[in-house]
Design a protein around this motif. Structure first.
Motif, PDB file in Angstrom:
ATOM      1  N   ALA A 214       1.052  -1.112   0.056  1.00  0.00           N
ATOM      2  CA  ALA A 214       0.033  -0.039  -0.246  1.00  0.00           C
ATOM      3  C   ALA A 214       0.917   1.267   0.015  1.00  0.00           C
ATOM      4  O   ALA A 214       0.659   2.109  -0.864  1.00  0.00           O
ATOM      5  CB  ALA A 214      -1.037  -0.063   1.289  1.00  0.00           C
ATOM      6  N   LEU A 215       1.936   1.363   0.802  1.00  0.00           N
ATOM      7  CA  LEU A 215       2.842   2.227   0.631  1.00  0.00           C
ATOM      8  C   LEU A 215       3.552   2.479  -0.595  1.00  0.00           C
ATOM      9  O   LEU A 215       3.716   3.588  -1.174  1.00  0.00           O
ATOM     10  CB  LEU A 215       3.905   2.186   1.936  1.00  0.00           C
ATOM     11  N   TRP A 216       4.153   1.236  -1.098  1.00  0.00           N
ATOM     12  CA  TRP A 216       5.160   1.280  -2.344  1.00  0.00           C
ATOM     13  C   TRP A 216       4.002   1.843  -3.406  1.00  0.00           C
ATOM     14  O   TRP A 216       4.710   2.416  -4.306  1.00  0.00           O
ATOM     15  CB  TRP A 216       5.448  -0.183  -2.418  1.00  0.00           C
ATOM     16  N   GLY A 217       2.800   1.288  -3.387  1.00  0.00           N
ATOM     17  CA  GLY A 217       1.925   1.777  -4.371  1.00  0.00           C
ATOM     18  C   GLY A 217       1.873   3.339  -4.679  1.00  0.00           C
ATOM     19  O   GLY A 217       1.498   3.806  -5.808  1.00  0.00           O
ATOM     20  N   VAL A 218       2.063   4.194  -3.699  1.00  0.00           N
ATOM     21  CA  VAL A 218       1.736   5.562  -3.754  1.00  0.00           C
ATOM     22  C   VAL A 218       3.015   6.411  -3.451  1.00  0.00           C
ATOM     23  O   VAL A 218       3.192   7.667  -3.043  1.00  0.00           O
ATOM     24  CB  VAL A 218       0.539   6.084  -2.718  1.00  0.00           C
ATOM     25  N   SER A 219       4.078   5.589  -3.036  1.00  0.00           N
ATOM     26  CA  SER A 219       5.415   6.144  -2.729  1.00  0.00           C
ATOM     27  C   SER A 219       5.891   7.381  -3.611  1.00  0.00           C
ATOM     28  O   SER A 219       6.156   8.508  -3.213  1.00  0.00           O
ATOM     29  CB  SER A 219       6.411   5.360  -2.652  1.00  0.00           C
ATOM     30  N   SER A 220       5.809   7.124  -5.002  1.00  0.00           N
ATOM     31  CA  SER A 220       6.056   8.165  -5.973  1.00  0.00           C
ATOM     32  C   SER A 220       5.262   9.551  -5.910  1.00  0.00           C
ATOM     33  O   SER A 220       5.525  10.578  -6.009  1.00  0.00           O
ATOM     34  CB  SER A 220       6.196   7.426  -7.406  1.00  0.00           C
ATOM     35  N   ARG A 221       3.891   9.257  -5.604  1.00  0.00           N
ATOM     36  CA  ARG A 221       3.117  10.272  -5.464  1.00  0.00           C
ATOM     37  C   ARG A 221       3.533  11.037  -4.336  1.00  0.00           C
ATOM     38  O   ARG A 221       3.210  12.347  -4.153  1.00  0.00           O
ATOM     39  CB  ARG A 221       1.680   9.824  -5.580  1.00  0.00           C
ATOM     40  N   ILE A 222       3.742  10.563  -3.039  1.00  0.00           N
ATOM     41  CA  ILE A 222       4.194  11.118  -2.074  1.00  0.00           C
ATOM     42  C   ILE A 222       5.468  12.080  -2.320  1.00  0.00           C
ATOM     43  O   ILE A 222       5.341  13.360  -1.961  1.00  0.00           O
ATOM     44  CB  ILE A 222       4.475  10.064  -0.835  1.00  0.00           C
ATOM     45  N   LEU A 224       6.278  13.066  -5.131  1.00  0.00           N
ATOM     46  CA  LEU A 224       5.954  14.411  -6.179  1.00  0.00           C
ATOM     47  C   LEU A 224       5.126  15.373  -5.505  1.00  0.00           C
ATOM     48  O   LEU A 224       5.278  16.393  -5.632  1.00  0.00           O
ATOM     49  CB  LEU A 224       5.359  13.600  -7.675  1.00  0.00           C
ATOM     50  N   ASP A 225       3.857  14.882  -5.054  1.00  0.00           N
ATOM     51  CA  ASP A 225       2.867  15.723  -4.651  1.00  0.00           C
ATOM     52  C   ASP A 225       3.068  16.624  -3.238  1.00  0.00           C
ATOM     53  O   ASP A 225       2.946  17.543  -3.075  1.00  0.00           O
ATOM     54  CB  ASP A 225       1.551  15.021  -4.627  1.00  0.00           C
ATOM     55  N   GLN A 226       3.500  15.777  -2.213  1.00  0.00           N
ATOM     56  CA  GLN A 226       3.557  16.332  -0.952  1.00  0.00           C
ATOM     57  C   GLN A 226       4.946  16.734  -0.351  1.00  0.00           C
ATOM     58  O   GLN A 226       5.022  17.819   0.204  1.00  0.00           O
ATOM     59  CB  GLN A 226       3.487  15.122   0.087  1.00  0.00           C
ATOM     60  N   ALA A 227       6.136  15.797  -1.011  1.00  0.00           N
ATOM     61  CA  ALA A 227       7.489  16.288  -0.695  1.00  0.00           C
ATOM     62  C   ALA A 227       8.053  17.373  -1.780  1.00  0.00           C
ATOM     63  O   ALA A 227       8.903  18.173  -1.504  1.00  0.00           O
ATOM     64  CB  ALA A 227       8.302  15.258  -0.701  1.00  0.00           C
ATOM     65  N   GLY A 228       7.286  17.648  -2.907  1.00  0.00           N
ATOM     66  CA  GLY A 228       7.521  18.632  -3.852  1.00  0.00           C
ATOM     67  C   GLY A 228       8.847  18.175  -4.638  1.00  0.00           C
ATOM     68  O   GLY A 228       9.404  19.055  -5.136  1.00  0.00           O
ATOM     69  N   LEU A 229       9.224  17.096  -4.796  1.00  0.00           N
ATOM     70  CA  LEU A 229      10.174  16.682  -5.443  1.00  0.00           C
ATOM     71  C   LEU A 229      10.154  16.322  -6.755  1.00  0.00           C
ATOM     72  O   LEU A 229       9.109  16.357  -7.424  1.00  0.00           O
ATOM     73  CB  LEU A 229      10.911  15.458  -4.901  1.00  0.00           C
TER      74      LEU A 229
END
Length: 450
Positions: A214-222, A224-229
């Motif tokens: 569940a974490l791995w599936g949304v890690s890239s979105r975290i 990009l979207d939340q950390a602003g990377l």
């Protein structure tokens, strides 16, 4: 399954071919969405279909690999994987891709079931499973670094999985074939041992795997979207995390069973829960990279001990297959769960929920490790739980320990038991005459009674 020391690498090769599809699932799902016009949720469902088909193969083959021998089902699984993923790579329509994915997934699950059964029969299943995880992680890492530079749409990852299955094919010649009926009669038969512990472990691995993926599936979105990377920075973090995972698996293989299984599983799961919370709440590069790298370092370590624990519950590998299939179900459901939780509650709340679920699972799974073999184990030692001594189990499957037993040790007693068994068999055959059937049965019966 052969327990000869030289027979480990074919199992590792088949393990790699079976596990590779789940390791490449993020790029498979991403490319299905980008190149076949599927929404992220629809592409995730295709990935879930692959893993559910793989889990179905595991449940179907649990306890049956020994009957057919390892070679035949391994080859069948590799053929199905090559054909299924190959067809998915060539197909241009979604229904054909889904059909190919499910056929390939069943082949992957078949190969994994054979490998799990063989690993369970090894004298040190944890070391072999660690080597398998190291190999599949390295293979996936090479493909993750290569595939983005080659294009090819959804075809390339499916082609890579199919080619790996074909490359592993020659290794199956070193696996055991079907045994004659008289050789399969041994004391290691009947109902599943440790049923309660096995069910708790299988259920725990289902929830544990679901939380991780569940974490791995949304890690890239975290990132990009939340950390602003940027996408490049997120990719660099994932590459570093994958390298840390390789180091973690290597360390687990070197550590072996010196600390038992309970300590690595319990303590490692606590660290994983903290990593999930840290990564999901990250708002800058430092916290995001720390959470992802720490999580990817410890996750394969705990997984290797869980696989070894499942293998230790049954020498025939049935619990290893069943627990692995339950884990595949969790892997399949994880990305969908992560997407729903992140959309409904946000990333930090999702991390707290997943971390809490991981901690809740840690207690019963660690209890299983303590109950069935949490103390430090050494190769050749005698298990007081779970039936016959390890050396006797190796003897009944034709394996050699490679060590000289000390005088007065349990290993010496087992060696003497093997000698007495052989003498009884020879005596019974001479007494029974040319057919020798009843005498041999009586010899085995008297040996089992001791």
């Amino acid at each position: 399954m052969s327990s000869r020391p030289g027979a480990a690498w074919p199992l590792v090769a088949v393990f790699t071919a079976g596990y590779l599809a789940s390791y490449l699932l993020p790029t498979v799902v991403g490319r299905l969405s980008a190149h076949l016009g599927l929404s992220p949720a629809q592409a995730g469902l295709v990935g879930s279909a692959l893993l559910l088909s793989s889990a179905g193969a595991g449940f179907a083959l649990a306890g049956r690999v020994e009957r057919f021998g390892a070679r035949t089902p391994a080859r069948a699984g590799l053929i199905l994987a090559a054909v299924g993923y190959g067809c998915a790579a060539l197909a241009g329509s979604v229904p054909l891709v889904v059909l190919g994915v499910m056929v390939g997934g069943f082949g992957s699950g078949t190969a994994t079931a054979v490998a799990a059964s063989g690993i369970a029969a090894r004298r040190d299943p944890h070391r072999t499973s660690s080597l398998g995880l190291l190999t599949v992680s390295a293979t996936a890492g090479v493909l993750y670094l290569t595939i983005p530079h080659l294009g090819g749409g959804h075809r390339l990852p499916f082609t890579a999985i199919a080619l790996v299955a074909l490359l592993v094919w020659p290794a199956t010649a070193r696996l055991d074939g079907a045994r004659p009926a008289e050789e399969t009669s041994s004391p290691i038969t009947g109902r599943l041992p440790h049923r309660r512990s096995g069910l708790v472990l299988a259920g725990g691995m289902l929830v544990w795997s679901m939380a991780q993926n569940a974490l791995w599936g949304v890690s890239s979105r975290i990132g990009l979207d939340q950390a602003g990377l940027s996408e490049v920075t997120v990719g660099a973090v994932f590459a570093a995390a994958l390298g840390a995972g390789l180091l973690g698996v290597t360390g687990a293989g070197l550590l072996g069973a010196r600390l038992g299984r309970a300590v690595p599983i319990g303590l490692g799961t606590v660290v994983i829960a903290a990593s999930i919370v840290l990564s999901s709440s990250a708002r800058d590069l430092g916290s995001f990279a720390t959470g992802e790298i720490m999580w990817n370092t410890v996750y394969p370590v705990v997984l290797s001990y869980l696989i070894g624990l499942a293998a230790s519950l049954d020498i025939r590998g049935r619990w290893a297959v069943l627990a692995g299939s339950a884990s595949s179900i969790g892997v399949a459901c994880g990305p969908l769960l992560g997407s729903v939780l992140s959309e409904e509650a946000g990333y930090p709340a999702m991390g707290l929920l997943l971390g809490a679920a991981t901690l809740l699972v840690a207690a019963p799974v660690t209890a299983v490790a303590l109950h069935t073999g949490g103390r430090p184990l050494v190769p050749g030692s005698v298990r007081r739980r779970g039936g016959a001594p390890a050396a006797l189990l190796a003897a009944t499957t034709g394996g050699l320990s490679g060590a000289v037993p000390k005088l007065g040790s349990p290993e010496q007693a087992v060696t003497e038991l093997r000698v007495r068994r052989r003498r009884l068999v020879r005596s019974a055959i001479r007494t029974a005459g040319p057919d020798g059937g009843s005498g041999q049965s009586n010899a085995y019966a008297s040996t089992s009674a001791r």
